[in-house]
Scaffold this active site. Structure first.
Site, PDB file in Angstrom:
ATOM      1  N   ASP A 122       0.796  -1.232   0.000  1.00 30.85           N
ATOM      2  CA  ASP A 122       0.000   0.000   0.000  1.00 30.85           C
ATOM      3  C   ASP A 122       0.831   1.285   0.000  1.00 30.85           C
ATOM      4  O   ASP A 122       0.261   2.385   0.076  1.00 30.85           O
ATOM      5  CB  ASP A 122      -0.952   0.002   1.206  1.00 30.85           C
ATOM      6  CG  ASP A 122      -2.128  -0.929   0.989  1.00 30.85           C
ATOM      7  OD1 ASP A 122      -2.627  -0.986  -0.145  1.00 30.85           O
ATOM      8  OD2 ASP A 122      -2.541  -1.602   1.948  1.00 30.85           O
ATOM      9  N   ASP A 183      -5.879  -4.043  -6.388  1.00 27.24           N
ATOM     10  CA  ASP A 183      -5.602  -2.713  -5.832  1.00 27.24           C
ATOM     11  C   ASP A 183      -4.138  -2.312  -6.028  1.00 27.24           C
ATOM     12  O   ASP A 183      -3.806  -1.128  -6.102  1.00 27.24           O
ATOM     13  CB  ASP A 183      -5.908  -2.684  -4.329  1.00 27.24           C
ATOM     14  CG  ASP A 183      -7.008  -3.648  -3.896  1.00 27.24           C
ATOM     15  OD1 ASP A 183      -7.250  -4.635  -4.607  1.00 27.24           O
ATOM     16  OD2 ASP A 183      -7.592  -3.419  -2.851  1.00 27.24           O
TER      17      ASP A 183
END
Ligand code: GLY
Length: 405
Positions: A122, A183
């Site tokens: 992330d 993602d």
């Protein structure tokens, strides 16, 4: 001026002229609304003593609540870059120096991520939404160094045998192999940027390898996506596609598909390889063809409880933003189709049904975070707000024939 630049400029003018959306939607009014909500959030964060804890980032407001639930910016809180990013976008929209000061303070709470080993993939979300926007708007050299260092950290998760970044090191055992989630495409932008701005050129090779393997294995023949691809860590063989946050392994989780559309738009921008431009239109078309009438998807397109299933405003905001960029790379007919779809999404999101309005300081209602885990269902979630304000700014730039990036 080069021919290519002239053609791109002409494309932007045609796009602005051909679409009726400029008259249909008041983008300035929507941006003013965002600014009002940003000020409300800052007032709330100041609390009674007037002091803000800059390490605490707004994350969500559940349906039944009216104030932000904040989370500490730690290595495992993936959403901490969105609030600083919103402040940077609000500063870009308003020129308000006080907002810039707040953006700087929240952004600096994330510097530690450039100085510690990677927890997971992330890092692009965390650092490029915060420091990336900050650098774009200020050219602060310290910000540049933070981004370059973090790109190197993210690259440590790349497995050359597989050809993708390992998304969740903590979940290798659970998935039975090297896991890559859809993602993860969003984090590639920081690698491309670093390779072009003084970082190792290898970072761009990593991003391209990741995009290629994802394109090959993480979509079904009908161009809907698996949330998770699992690969053999040693051989790199694709083992299976499955879900983590969708309804089932073979369903189209709305935000997963949204990340795909946004991610491959970015990969095309950075490479100009038309394989990605062709592909992103296919994954976009299957998304658009299956939307409900208001262009805001149910959280998973295949949830059997539709039409009672919750929506996901965050997916709508992500796709709206992506399509406004994608429209600038396409011939006028397709460009107009995508731009008009994006404006329909923004019109819905800006209606009383989806805006929080006076009830809460967030921009939007009705996002779904992690349905299988029962968390953040039908809530205000910070990343929906981030991509909403980004999309609004992109539309405003398109209206004045500026680059959306
Ligand atoms: N990146 C996690 C999510 O989209 O919920």
């Amino acid at each position: 001026m080069k021919t290519k630049t002239l053609l791109a400029g002409l494309g932007l003018c045609l796009l602005a002229a051909c679409s009726t959306s400029k008259d249909e939607f008041n983008v300035d009014k929507a941006l003013d609304y965002c600014d009002t909500q940003v000020h409300r959030t800052l007032t709330e964060l100041k609390g009674n003593d007037g002091n803000i804890d800059y390490t605490m980032m707004p994350r969500n407001i559940m349906d039944s609540l009216t104030t932000w639930h904040c989370r500490k910016a730690t290595k495992d809180e993936w959403c901490s870059g969105f609030w600083p990013g919103i402040l940077w976008y609000d500063y870009e929209a308003t020129g308000d120096e006080k907002i810039k000061e707040e953006a700087e303070k929240f952004t600096s709470s994330l510097k530690f991520l450039s100085e510690t080993p990677a927890f997971d993939h992330d890092l692009g979300f965390l650092i490029f939404c915060s420091y990336g926007n900050g650098y774009r708007l200020t050219q602060n050299p310290e910000y540049k160094q933070v981004i370059l260092n973090t790109a190197d950290t993210l690259a440590t998760l790349f497995n050359p045998r597989v050809g993708t970044i390992l998304s969740w090191p903590r979940n290798v055992e659970m998935f039975g192999g090297h896991n890559t989630i859809m993602d993860n495409l969003i984090n590639l932008e920081m690698l491309f940027w670093a390779a072009k701005n003084g970082g190792n050129p290898y970072l761009s090779d990593i991003a391209i390898a990741h995009a290629d393997k994802t394109m090959k294995y993480q979509f079904r023949p009908d161009y809907t996506s698996y949330h998770v691809a699992v690969y053999d860590t040693l051989t790199g063989d694709f083992l299976r596609g499955c879900t983590h946050q969708g309804y089932a392994d073979n369903t189209m989780w709305a935000r997963g598909q949204a990340w795909g559309i946004y991610g491959f738009t970015t990969v095309y921008r950075e490479t100009k390889d038309t394989r990605y431009l062709d592909f992103v239109q296919k994954i976009t078309d299957v998304y658009l063809q299956n939307l409900p009438a208001d262009y805001v998807p149910y959280w998973d397109f295949d949830d059997p409880s539709i039409p009672s299933a919750p929506r996901d405003a965050s997916a709508a905001a992500i796709v709206a933003s992506a399509l406004l960029e994608l429209s600038t790379y396409l011939p006028v007919e397709k460009a107009t189709e995508y731009k008009d779809a994006a404006v329909k999404m923004l019109i819905s999101l800006s209606s009383d049904k989806y805006q929080s309005g006076k009830s809460k300081p967030s921009f939007l209602l009705h996002s779904t975070g992690h349905w299988p885990a029962g968390s953040e269902i039908d809530a205000s979630i910070i990343y929906a707000d981030y991509y909403y304000i980004e999309a609004l700014l992109r539309l405003k730039k398109l209206h004045s024939n500026q680059s959306v990036i």
